[in-house]
Design a protein around this motif. Structure first.
Motif, PDB file in Angstrom:
ATOM      1  N   ARG A 397     -33.119   7.575 -31.384  1.00  0.00           N
ATOM      2  CA  ARG A 397     -34.276   7.769 -32.319  1.00  0.00           C
ATOM      3  C   ARG A 397     -34.291   8.763 -33.707  1.00  0.00           C
ATOM      4  NH1 ARG A 397     -38.856  12.796 -30.907  1.00  0.00           N
ATOM      5  NH2 ARG A 397     -37.471  14.378 -30.963  1.00  0.00           N
ATOM      6  N   SER A 398     -34.816   8.177 -34.601  1.00  0.00           N
ATOM      7  CA  SER A 398     -34.942   8.949 -35.948  1.00  0.00           C
ATOM      8  C   SER A 398     -36.154   9.843 -35.738  1.00  0.00           C
ATOM      9  CB  SER A 398     -34.851   8.022 -37.099  1.00  0.00           C
ATOM     10  OG  SER A 398     -33.718   7.241 -37.328  1.00  0.00           O
ATOM     11  N   VAL A 399     -35.735  11.205 -36.260  1.00  0.00           N
ATOM     12  CA  VAL A 399     -36.993  11.972 -36.175  1.00  0.00           C
ATOM     13  C   VAL A 399     -36.926  12.686 -37.255  1.00  0.00           C
ATOM     14  CG1 VAL A 399     -35.765  13.631 -34.649  1.00  0.00           C
ATOM     15  CG2 VAL A 399     -38.174  13.883 -34.907  1.00  0.00           C
ATOM     16  N   LEU A 400     -37.823  13.100 -38.100  1.00  0.00           N
ATOM     17  CA  LEU A 400     -38.292  13.681 -39.150  1.00  0.00           C
ATOM     18  C   LEU A 400     -39.067  15.280 -38.852  1.00  0.00           C
ATOM     19  CD1 LEU A 400     -37.545  13.161 -42.125  1.00  0.00           C
ATOM     20  CD2 LEU A 400     -39.768  12.635 -42.650  1.00  0.00           C
ATOM     21  N   SER A 401     -38.062  16.099 -38.699  1.00  0.00           N
ATOM     22  CA  SER A 401     -38.622  17.305 -38.024  1.00  0.00           C
ATOM     23  C   SER A 401     -39.243  18.237 -39.055  1.00  0.00           C
ATOM     24  CB  SER A 401     -37.504  18.031 -37.197  1.00  0.00           C
ATOM     25  OG  SER A 401     -37.268  17.230 -36.041  1.00  0.00           O
ATOM     26  N   LEU A 402     -40.141  17.849 -39.936  1.00  0.00           N
ATOM     27  CA  LEU A 402     -40.943  18.281 -41.043  1.00  0.00           C
ATOM     28  C   LEU A 402     -41.637  19.937 -40.518  1.00  0.00           C
ATOM     29  CD1 LEU A 402     -42.017  15.703 -42.883  1.00  0.00           C
ATOM     30  CD2 LEU A 402     -40.399  17.200 -43.765  1.00  0.00           C
ATOM     31  N   PRO A 403     -41.445  20.977 -41.239  1.00  0.00           N
ATOM     32  CA  PRO A 403     -42.519  21.989 -40.774  1.00  0.00           C
ATOM     33  C   PRO A 403     -43.997  21.213 -40.446  1.00  0.00           C
ATOM     34  CG  PRO A 403     -41.333  22.667 -42.635  1.00  0.00           C
ATOM     35  CD  PRO A 403     -41.046  21.082 -42.267  1.00  0.00           C
ATOM     36  N   PRO A 404     -44.787  21.451 -39.519  1.00  0.00           N
ATOM     37  CA  PRO A 404     -45.695  20.778 -39.056  1.00  0.00           C
ATOM     38  C   PRO A 404     -46.930  20.770 -40.100  1.00  0.00           C
ATOM     39  CG  PRO A 404     -45.165  21.944 -37.038  1.00  0.00           C
ATOM     40  CD  PRO A 404     -44.301  22.304 -38.126  1.00  0.00           C
ATOM     41  N   ALA A 405     -46.837  21.799 -40.781  1.00  0.00           N
ATOM     42  CA  ALA A 405     -48.151  21.821 -41.780  1.00  0.00           C
ATOM     43  C   ALA A 405     -47.709  21.100 -43.140  1.00  0.00           C
ATOM     44  CB  ALA A 405     -48.102  23.448 -42.302  1.00  0.00           C
ATOM     45  N   LEU A 406     -46.614  20.484 -43.389  1.00  0.00           N
ATOM     46  CA  LEU A 406     -46.195  19.762 -44.314  1.00  0.00           C
ATOM     47  C   LEU A 406     -46.104  18.246 -44.022  1.00  0.00           C
ATOM     48  CD1 LEU A 406     -43.431  21.716 -46.142  1.00  0.00           C
ATOM     49  CD2 LEU A 406     -45.808  22.032 -46.484  1.00  0.00           C
ATOM     50  N   ALA A 407     -46.231  18.079 -42.750  1.00  0.00           N
ATOM     51  CA  ALA A 407     -46.221  16.576 -42.519  1.00  0.00           C
ATOM     52  C   ALA A 407     -47.188  15.742 -43.202  1.00  0.00           C
ATOM     53  CB  ALA A 407     -46.339  16.601 -40.885  1.00  0.00           C
ATOM     54  N   PRO A 408     -46.974  14.333 -43.263  1.00  0.00           N
ATOM     55  CA  PRO A 408     -47.569  13.581 -44.074  1.00  0.00           C
ATOM     56  C   PRO A 408     -49.080  13.436 -43.062  1.00  0.00           C
ATOM     57  CG  PRO A 408     -45.632  12.608 -44.196  1.00  0.00           C
ATOM     58  CD  PRO A 408     -45.491  13.796 -43.347  1.00  0.00           C
ATOM     59  N   PHE A 409     -48.906  13.137 -41.734  1.00  0.00           N
ATOM     60  CA  PHE A 409     -50.139  13.274 -40.731  1.00  0.00           C
ATOM     61  C   PHE A 409     -49.884  14.271 -39.889  1.00  0.00           C
ATOM     62  CE2 PHE A 409     -49.690   9.009 -42.672  1.00  0.00           C
ATOM     63  CZ  PHE A 409     -50.965   8.597 -42.875  1.00  0.00           C
ATOM     64  N   GLN A 410     -50.865  15.041 -39.374  1.00  0.00           N
ATOM     65  CA  GLN A 410     -50.872  16.074 -38.551  1.00  0.00           C
ATOM     66  C   GLN A 410     -50.814  15.819 -37.242  1.00  0.00           C
ATOM     67  OE1 GLN A 410     -52.925  16.990 -41.522  1.00  0.00           O
ATOM     68  NE2 GLN A 410     -51.031  17.516 -42.132  1.00  0.00           N
ATOM     69  N   CYS A 411     -51.460  14.586 -36.781  1.00  0.00           N
ATOM     70  CA  CYS A 411     -51.591  13.999 -35.600  1.00  0.00           C
ATOM     71  C   CYS A 411     -51.740  12.337 -35.680  1.00  0.00           C
ATOM     72  CB  CYS A 411     -52.741  14.442 -34.826  1.00  0.00           C
ATOM     73  SG  CYS A 411     -54.374  14.306 -35.341  1.00  0.00           S
ATOM     74  N   ALA A 412     -51.704  11.558 -34.582  1.00  0.00           N
ATOM     75  CA  ALA A 412     -51.849  10.289 -34.396  1.00  0.00           C
ATOM     76  C   ALA A 412     -52.434   9.992 -33.341  1.00  0.00           C
ATOM     77  CB  ALA A 412     -50.418   9.412 -34.503  1.00  0.00           C
ATOM     78  N   ILE A 413     -53.472   9.002 -33.294  1.00  0.00           N
ATOM     79  CA  ILE A 413     -54.225   8.696 -32.150  1.00  0.00           C
ATOM     80  C   ILE A 413     -54.072   7.369 -31.847  1.00  0.00           C
ATOM     81  CG2 ILE A 413     -56.605   8.175 -31.345  1.00  0.00           C
ATOM     82  CD1 ILE A 413     -56.300  10.582 -34.274  1.00  0.00           C
ATOM     83  N   LEU A 414     -53.516   7.258 -30.552  1.00  0.00           N
ATOM     84  CA  LEU A 414     -52.851   5.986 -30.050  1.00  0.00           C
ATOM     85  C   LEU A 414     -53.390   5.615 -28.810  1.00  0.00           C
ATOM     86  CD1 LEU A 414     -49.116   7.035 -30.692  1.00  0.00           C
ATOM     87  CD2 LEU A 414     -50.636   5.987 -32.116  1.00  0.00           C
ATOM     88  N   PRO A 415     -54.352   4.639 -28.860  1.00  0.00           N
ATOM     89  CA  PRO A 415     -54.974   3.883 -27.530  1.00  0.00           C
ATOM     90  C   PRO A 415     -53.880   3.218 -26.706  1.00  0.00           C
ATOM     91  CG  PRO A 415     -56.555   3.485 -29.353  1.00  0.00           C
ATOM     92  CD  PRO A 415     -55.156   4.052 -29.906  1.00  0.00           C
ATOM     93  N   LEU A 416     -53.712   3.476 -25.452  1.00  0.00           N
ATOM     94  CA  LEU A 416     -52.678   2.925 -24.794  1.00  0.00           C
ATOM     95  C   LEU A 416     -52.650   1.480 -24.735  1.00  0.00           C
ATOM     96  CD1 LEU A 416     -50.318   3.525 -22.974  1.00  0.00           C
ATOM     97  CD2 LEU A 416     -51.799   3.308 -21.153  1.00  0.00           C
TER      98      LEU A 416
END
Length: 510
Positions: A397-416
């Motif tokens: 997996r590629s992961v961009l471990s940005l400081p959470p406050a700087l991330a483009p989106f703070q959360c993602a809502i994903l219906p199963l």
């Protein structure tokens, strides 16, 4: 490895909507880039972190947004018209153009790395008893390299200060510096190159030729009196601004590291003459702390004192970051004395002074400048955060471990699933959370693929809505860095996310 990492950063930036080549459908434009949908969010968040920490957390620092176009006399007063030049040299075989001083600095860096390797060998050899200061002072290999560094720096400083372009050429030849592209040492003469872009205004404006600003600082200086008087500011105080600047760079390379159009975040701090070096020391330390507060490795940063001081400065240092292509400047701290305000006072004919009630006198304040490149800081965040991980199940997996406050989106809502009322519940959660956070909603593809996409753009929290959510009013939240999952009530989501991603978590550490 470093070269591979840099290539990965560039390809990742494009693939995931962070940075695109400018005018790409027309085969691009050299040293010009566009920020994509995720890049603009990350860039905005870095700017917000700087603005809040620099302006809103200081009672004596205020903001400004000055115009890009300025009266041409501004640039005459600042010295840019006559002296904003870089020494340029071409390689006759590769036809590539370079800054002569940068070629020499890159050569110096090789000796610096030699010293660091010797020190590391000494550390491994002597273990806990290793005395680095004594080792640097006595080791013959270190001393030899340092003597060479001092010679090159001294010679380059003298040549630059004297404007002796012939001596710069001689030094390049003496050091046997080769073109990185052709490997050839077949150089042209060194010549000066002015970096300012000029354009035309209508003849009715009186001044036909004007310039695109090469820095944002002068907009602060020409507004010093406006801000000081209307804000009733008392020394010491600062004026900060962010904005675009333009330089016709000789060598535009290394992705967004060196561009012709870029964004600066600058603060000019006005102080009483005689106190400037104390404030210089304060801001030098405060600005490095700001960088390290983002969780970057302290070993990746270093101070680099200027070999050649600008004519207006009595102290100057760069904060450098160890990019995959070596240590490069991300921020500069300069003690500019009273040069800028003094020159604008002289050229404008207006009195630009401060009345000090404690000393009962008028004087031109001294200035400490902190200037950071927003695009370079963006590159620091991308370089520092991009990781390739091998998971227990054998997948990557590629992961961009940005400081959470700087991330483009703070959360993602994903219906199963895209049925059974799950999208409707996901939309309901999205509409509630988007009032406080920048949220991403997606209901296409398998949940595993969606997790991977969110990891790659740096989203710290994913919220999965499943059939149990309909009955129990709860969801599964997944954390980016650990991939840990846990069940929480929907009513608790705002509090949980805020705790993880709030800008307060960064600002509280300053």
């Amino acid at each position: 490895m470093s070269e591979e990492l840099f290539k990965n950063v560039i390809s990742h930036a494009k693939e995931y909507g962070f940075v695109f080549p400018g005018s790409e459908i027309y085969d691009g434009l050299a040293a010009v880039y566009d920020y994509g949908q995720n890049g603009v969010e990350l860039k905005n968040n870095i700017r917000t972190y700087w603005w809040k920490s620099m302006v809103q957390m200081h009672e004596n620092i205020v903001g400004l947004d000055s115009a890009i176009f300025m009266h041409p006399k501004v640039w005459k007063a600042s010295g840019h018209v006559d002296g904003f030049n870089d020494p340029m040299i071409d390689n006759k075989d590769s036809k590539k153009r370079y800054r002569a001083d940068v070629l020499i600095e890159d050569q110096v860096e090789k000796y610096v790395q030699k010293i660091e390797k010797e020190v590391e060998k000494g550390r491994k050899r002597f273990g806990d008893s290793f005395d680095e200061v004594q080792f640097r002072a006595t080791n013959p290999n270190v001393q030899r390299s340092q003597k060479t560094i001092d010679y090159i720096n001294g010679r380059m400083k003298n040549a630059l200060e004297a404007g002796d372009l012939a001596d710069l050429k001689e030094l390049i030849e003496e050091l046997a510096i080769a073109c990185p592209i052709s490997g050839s040492k077949n150089w042209t003469e060194v010549r000066q190159f002015n970096l300012m872009y000029s354009t035309q205004m209508s003849a009715t404006d009186g001044e036909s030729q004007i310039y695109l600003r090469p820095e944002t600082a002068q907009g602060i200086f020409v507004n010093y009196l406006n801000v000081q008087k209307t804000g009733r500011m008392k020394l010491p105080f600062g004026i900060a601004q962010t904005g675009k600047a333009f330089r016709n760079e000789i060598v535009a390379r290394q992705f967004i590291m060196r561009m012709k159009e870029f964004e600066q975040m600058e603060m000019q701090f006005f102080v009483q003459p005689g106190t400037e070096l104390e404030w210089y020391k304060y801001w030098k330390e405060a600005r490095l702390k700001w960088h390290l507060n983002l969780g970057t490795d302290a070993k990746k940063y270093r101070y680099h004192d200027h070999v050649k001081l600008a004519h207006y400065a009595n102290a100057a240092v760069d904060i450098e970051y160890d990019f995959p292509f070596g240590f490069k400047e991300v921020e500069g701290i300069h003690s500019r004395t009273d040069f800028d305000l003094g020159r604008h006072q002289e050229f404008s004919g207006k009195k630009i002074q401060y009345f000090d009630p404690e000393r009962n006198e008028n004087y031109v304040p001294y200035v400490i400048e902190t200037s950071i490149g927003l695009d370079r800081m963006f590159l620091v965040m991308m370089t520092n955060s991009l990781k390739e991980e091998k998971l227990e199940n054998g997948e990557n997996r590629s992961v961009l471990s940005l400081p959470p406050a700087l991330a483009p989106f703070q959360c993602a809502i994903l219906p199963l699933m895209k049925k059974d009322g799950l999208p409707e519940m996901g939309e309901k959660i999205f509409k509630k959370l988007r009032l406080d956070f920048n949220c991403y909603y997606e209901d296409k593809d398998s949940i595993g693929k969606r997790y991977r996409r969110q990891d790659a753009i740096g989203t710290p929290i994913c919220i999965t809505v499943d059939h149990d959510s309909l009955a129990n009013e709860d969801v599964t939240i997944r954390f980016r860095d650990t991939m840990e999952q846990k069940r929480v009530k929907i009513a608790e989501l705002s509090e949980i996310i805020d705790k993880e991603v709030s800008m307060k978590s960064l600002l509280g550490g300053l």
